[in-house]
Design an enzyme around this catalytic site. Structure first.
Site, mmCIF file in Angstrom:
data_model
loop_
_atom_site.group_PDB
_atom_site.id
_atom_site.type_symbol
_atom_site.label_atom_id
_atom_site.label_comp_id
_atom_site.label_asym_id
_atom_site.label_seq_id
_atom_site.Cartn_x
_atom_site.Cartn_y
_atom_site.Cartn_z
ATOM 1 N N TYR A 124 0.845 -1.193 0.000
ATOM 2 C CA TYR A 124 0.000 0.000 0.000
ATOM 3 C C TYR A 124 0.878 1.239 0.000
ATOM 4 O O TYR A 124 1.771 1.369 0.828
ATOM 5 C CB TYR A 124 -0.930 0.016 1.220
ATOM 6 C CG TYR A 124 -1.852 1.213 1.153
ATOM 7 C CD1 TYR A 124 -2.933 1.207 0.290
ATOM 8 C CD2 TYR A 124 -1.601 2.364 1.887
ATOM 9 C CE1 TYR A 124 -3.755 2.317 0.158
ATOM 10 C CE2 TYR A 124 -2.408 3.480 1.770
ATOM 11 C CZ TYR A 124 -3.487 3.443 0.899
ATOM 12 O OH TYR A 124 -4.291 4.544 0.761
ATOM 13 N N GLN A 186 -10.576 0.869 1.816
ATOM 14 C CA GLN A 186 -11.112 -0.031 0.787
ATOM 15 C C GLN A 186 -9.996 -0.779 0.059
ATOM 16 O O GLN A 186 -10.192 -1.931 -0.370
ATOM 17 C CB GLN A 186 -12.044 0.713 -0.186
ATOM 18 C CG GLN A 186 -11.424 1.845 -0.998
ATOM 19 C CD GLN A 186 -11.483 3.192 -0.280
ATOM 20 O OE1 GLN A 186 -11.524 3.271 0.945
ATOM 21 N NE2 GLN A 186 -11.476 4.269 -1.063
ATOM 22 N N ASN A 209 -2.311 6.493 6.632
ATOM 23 C CA ASN A 209 -2.828 7.326 7.717
ATOM 24 C C ASN A 209 -3.454 6.441 8.804
ATOM 25 O O ASN A 209 -3.400 5.216 8.732
ATOM 26 C CB ASN A 209 -3.832 8.348 7.166
ATOM 27 C CG ASN A 209 -5.045 7.671 6.532
ATOM 28 O OD1 ASN A 209 -5.340 6.505 6.798
ATOM 29 N ND2 ASN A 209 -5.736 8.394 5.673
ATOM 30 N N SER A 233 6.576 9.233 11.953
ATOM 31 C CA SER A 233 8.012 9.042 11.809
ATOM 32 C C SER A 233 8.789 9.774 12.912
ATOM 33 O O SER A 233 8.315 10.762 13.461
ATOM 34 C CB SER A 233 8.430 9.560 10.433
ATOM 35 O OG SER A 233 9.702 9.083 10.106
ATOM 36 N N GLN A 255 13.394 15.548 9.459
ATOM 37 C CA GLN A 255 12.378 14.718 10.084
ATOM 38 C C GLN A 255 11.130 15.529 10.381
ATOM 39 O O GLN A 255 10.007 15.087 10.155
ATOM 40 C CB GLN A 255 12.932 14.115 11.380
ATOM 41 C CG GLN A 255 12.005 13.105 12.011
ATOM 42 C CD GLN A 255 11.683 11.982 11.061
ATOM 43 O OE1 GLN A 255 12.541 11.487 10.352
ATOM 44 N NE2 GLN A 255 10.424 11.602 10.992
ATOM 45 N N HIS A 258 8.201 15.981 7.872
ATOM 46 C CA HIS A 258 7.323 14.862 7.496
ATOM 47 C C HIS A 258 5.857 15.156 7.800
ATOM 48 O O HIS A 258 4.978 14.919 6.989
ATOM 49 C CB HIS A 258 7.726 13.583 8.229
ATOM 50 C CG HIS A 258 8.625 12.709 7.427
ATOM 51 N ND1 HIS A 258 8.223 12.073 6.291
ATOM 52 C CD2 HIS A 258 9.921 12.376 7.596
ATOM 53 C CE1 HIS A 258 9.231 11.379 5.788
ATOM 54 N NE2 HIS A 258 10.284 11.552 6.561
ATOM 55 N N GLU A 322 12.871 5.273 15.796
ATOM 56 C CA GLU A 322 12.855 4.704 14.443
ATOM 57 C C GLU A 322 14.205 4.966 13.765
ATOM 58 O O GLU A 322 14.837 4.058 13.248
ATOM 59 C CB GLU A 322 11.723 5.353 13.640
ATOM 60 C CG GLU A 322 11.592 4.834 12.220
ATOM 61 C CD GLU A 322 10.651 5.689 11.375
ATOM 62 O OE1 GLU A 322 10.309 6.806 11.812
ATOM 63 O OE2 GLU A 322 10.278 5.248 10.270
ATOM 64 N N HIS A 323 14.645 6.239 13.779
ATOM 65 C CA HIS A 323 15.954 6.615 13.224
ATOM 66 C C HIS A 323 16.806 7.191 14.338
ATOM 67 O O HIS A 323 16.314 7.979 15.151
ATOM 68 C CB HIS A 323 15.815 7.717 12.160
ATOM 69 C CG HIS A 323 14.889 7.374 11.038
ATOM 70 N ND1 HIS A 323 13.585 7.809 10.993
ATOM 71 C CD2 HIS A 323 15.082 6.643 9.918
ATOM 72 C CE1 HIS A 323 13.014 7.359 9.883
ATOM 73 N NE2 HIS A 323 13.891 6.645 9.208
ATOM 74 N N ASP A 356 16.906 7.166 3.778
ATOM 75 C CA ASP A 356 15.521 7.290 3.313
ATOM 76 C C ASP A 356 15.408 7.000 1.826
ATOM 77 O O ASP A 356 14.363 6.573 1.339
ATOM 78 C CB ASP A 356 15.009 8.714 3.562
ATOM 79 C CG ASP A 356 14.647 8.946 5.013
ATOM 80 O OD1 ASP A 356 14.482 7.954 5.738
ATOM 81 O OD2 ASP A 356 14.536 10.119 5.420
ATOM 82 N N GLU A 410 2.461 -35.489 29.814
ATOM 83 C CA GLU A 410 1.537 -34.420 29.420
ATOM 84 C C GLU A 410 0.126 -34.942 29.158
ATOM 85 O O GLU A 410 -0.733 -34.193 28.680
ATOM 86 C CB GLU A 410 2.059 -33.688 28.160
ATOM 87 C CG GLU A 410 3.262 -32.796 28.447
ATOM 88 C CD GLU A 410 3.582 -31.835 27.306
ATOM 89 O OE1 GLU A 410 4.431 -30.967 27.506
ATOM 90 O OE2 GLU A 410 2.981 -31.950 26.220
ATOM 91 N N HIS A 415 -0.063 -39.518 21.323
ATOM 92 C CA HIS A 415 1.238 -39.078 20.835
ATOM 93 C C HIS A 415 2.284 -40.162 21.079
ATOM 94 O O HIS A 415 3.135 -40.424 20.225
ATOM 95 C CB HIS A 415 1.676 -37.789 21.543
ATOM 96 C CG HIS A 415 1.029 -36.553 21.021
ATOM 97 N ND1 HIS A 415 -0.318 -36.330 21.112
ATOM 98 C CD2 HIS A 415 1.544 -35.460 20.383
ATOM 99 C CE1 HIS A 415 -0.599 -35.146 20.565
ATOM 100 N NE2 HIS A 415 0.514 -34.607 20.109
#
Lengths: 424, 424
Positions: A124, A186, A209, A233, A255, A258, A322-323, A356, A410, A415
């Site tokens: 996506y 969707q 989002n 981010s 950064q 963003h 993250e970074h 990036d 067990e 088994h």
């Protein structure tokens, strides 16, 4: 930026807390769209595209002709840049698979693992003011290297019903098989459940989002795997006295641009260094096209002064950015102390934007502290491993008695029987 | 067992459909327990333990003394069996980590990955009529090999407030640091949020009933990673004419005894083979202690006759079983065609119970068709990878122009500036 000077360790948790994303309130809306697409397929996708993307589409799939034409409207210089990035991403990601090794755990007991590509994956790519084609490289190239058979991509169309040529061109270059002009919840639903036009996939990747993120989490509960939970981010920088304030300020701003919810954190031992960087930020931010966005992000961002380098690393590992940029002299040795981060940039000539776009590492990384338990995207993300075992009669004899005893303890008599019938 | 003879391919999806687990209806109950523990910590855990486990506990953690004493009440033969299994699991899992390799994607651009253990992990071991100590080996040993710093375990206590000695003994052997007598949703909550007595962990592993599974999915949404979504255990067997009906029947029954919701699938080309195995099942099931459970599982289970081996493999890949036994002459070559399965057992002397206990492979595997996208547990499950990069000035010059062009095309001016300020 908010300054915290040598905060007490007991306050770290509160200072490092990210803004909470309230996803629960979106769930009913998102669930409704998912259910509609699950029940009514393409008709529902069409209806939501009209509602949210303001465009009426019959055929969601982008045609071969349209994809082939895309290249002609992209400047040659940009194409070259994309190819260089793709080549570096390919070099870095190609080397990541584990060799097959058969292990004889006991005589006659042979066990091994085989990595197998996930057959069908969906990528996506969000819409917005600019086409995020770099993320297509970051997802499509590892998927192609992994050997996924069906790699499809969904991205929201413009009101004219089109996708940006850079999206189409990059998708083709990265090895995406089929491209669909569908956005939002969707799109996630169509890939998770399949429709007549869109094939069902087993794992969905990519940013989005909060509606898209919520949709991914909901389809995950019903069986479609997802890459990781996504959040805004983040960048943390540790700067020592040798750090160049101009460079560090530019990194923090890269950064901050963003989005207004981006997270920026600066950690220093020296108040003077922090002060110089702060002054640089105030100057440089005025030069940016997206200065409104950057200023909003900076208003939530923090400068934290700590007593020494050791405490800086402890705090950064607790934050799990993250970074992480280590803008310091001993970056390479300090890197050994990083245990929670997505991607780490060492020294003065390794800006986050290198990773990036073009250095070769992946930019789809765990945010929101998830670096404590999640990895960024790699070829592994597009594969799974299957274990195999082959026992000879001797092999089964070597472990059979242990299996019987453990199974009996067990309460698993059948088994134990499966071994007994073979050894009798 | 229900026989489907050469079903049309268009009917496969319906035939292979698993019973739907309705988790949504549990969510309000589970969410309430999670929220209570999040808000009220140990007091809430204590209240739910009294409510569900019928026992009043002040100190949840099992003492060192109790753990050290556990071994004395376990038969020596069983201890030996557990040690043999642990040794094989260790041998198999030890070999699974990727070597560090620095890749120079362009001159001056050095990138690498480092695998790092997840610092704090929690293992959940369900209660019930018998102690499932084998799962402790399957989770604790890879966690220990990975190098996790804090490995804690929760398991529901008896009404006397105790855990079974085999649980304690195995946990210690596998490298678990701390053991807590807490079960159900309250255990998942305690590990996800932390309480005064129970430390917070970053990832939760282990099987459980549908409440535990629902709790794991809910804490995952709020940031705690989980191993994988769990469902009822499954076994598919492909048997050719050389397969021993006694062995295959015993294997299918070993799966059927797990629970009334267990899934068992037999795929054959030869109706005669299927018939012989069916007759064996009918006879052997009467010998089992858990025959009521096994019969319930068999009543939902299927025998599918297909036209040839190729179609058998196609159908099995579509089903994506947790366990797959290839009880056939050409098992090793056929194994190459498996693309969706958790763990595969080749030939006539590789019963599933070998892998369940002692061959060395992991028995925590993807169920419910998730083998299409998930792997079973391995050392990797307890680690994450961090990427690192170090660019020299030359390295940044080599990719800088591409970064600038791509960033500009994505509308990310500050990203481009972070490169420019360094190269100016």
């Amino acid at each position: 930026m908010i300054l915290h000077s040598k905060p007490d360790k007991s306050d770290w948790k509160a200072i490092l807390k990210r803004p909470v994303m309230e996803a629960a309130s979106l769930e009913p809306t998102v669930l409704n769209i998912l259910n509609e697409v699950s029940r009514n397929g393409d008709a529902a996708v069409r209806r939501f595209s009209l509602m949210f993307d303001k465009t009426s589409i019959d055929q969601f799939e982008v045609s071969e002709d349209e994809i082939n034409m895309a290249g002609s409207s992209i400047p040659e210089a940009l194409k070259k840049a994309i190819h260089l990035a793709a080549s570096n991403i390919g070099s870095f990601h190609k080397k990541q698979s584990l060799p097959k090794e058969v292990i004889e755990t006991m005589p006659g007991v042979h066990c091994w693992r085989r990595s197998v590509p996930i057959e069908k994956v969906g990528l996506y790519i969000p819409g917005g003011s600019a086409p995020l084609f770099s993320t297509i490289l970051m997802l499509g190239i590892p998927a192609t290297i992994a050997g996924c058979k069906e790699i499809i991509l969904c991205s929201p169309p413009t009101t004219q019903g089109n996708l940006h040529p850079a999206i189409l061109y990059t998708a083709r270059l990265a090895g995406v098989n089929r491209i669909f002009r569908i956005g939002g919840v969707q799109a996630i639903a169509a890939m998770a459940y399949g429709t007549l036009q869109v094939p069902q996939v087993y794992k969905i990747f990519g940013p989005g989002n909060q509606y898209v993120t919520c949709a991914k989490q909901l389809v995950q509960k019903s069986g479609t795997a997802i890459d990781m939970p996504a959040g805004p981010s983040e960048l943390a920088v540790y700067a020592d006295e040798k750090a160049n304030p101009v460079f560090v300020a530019a990194d923090l701003l890269s950064q901050a641009e963003h989005g207004p919810d981006s997270q920026v954190l600066l950690v220093c031992v020296s108040p003077d260094t922090a002060h110089k960087i702060k002054r640089e930020i105030d100057q440089q931010v005025e030069l940016l096209e997206r200065k409104r966005v950057a200023k909003a992000a900076l208003s939530n961002s923090k400068i934290i002064l700590v007593k020494d380098e050791e405490q800086a690393m402890e705090l950064l590992n607790e934050y799990a950015p993250e970074h992480l940029i280590l803008a310091c002299e001993n970056a390479t040795s300090l890197a050994e102390q990083v245990i929670n981060a997505g991607s780490v940039f060492l020294g003065h000539f390794s800006p986050e934007s290198a990773g990036d776009y073009a250095s070769g590492t992946n930019h789809v990384l765990p945010t929101n502290g998830y670096a404590k338990s999640y990895s960024g995207i790699s070829v592994d993300s597009f594969m799974k491993t299957i274990t195999f075992q082959r026992l000879s009669r001797e092999g089964l004899m070597n472990i059979g008695h242990s299996v019987e005893l453990m199974a009996a303890a067990e309460g698993m008599q059948a088994h134990a029987r499966a071994v007994q019938v073979r050894l009798d």
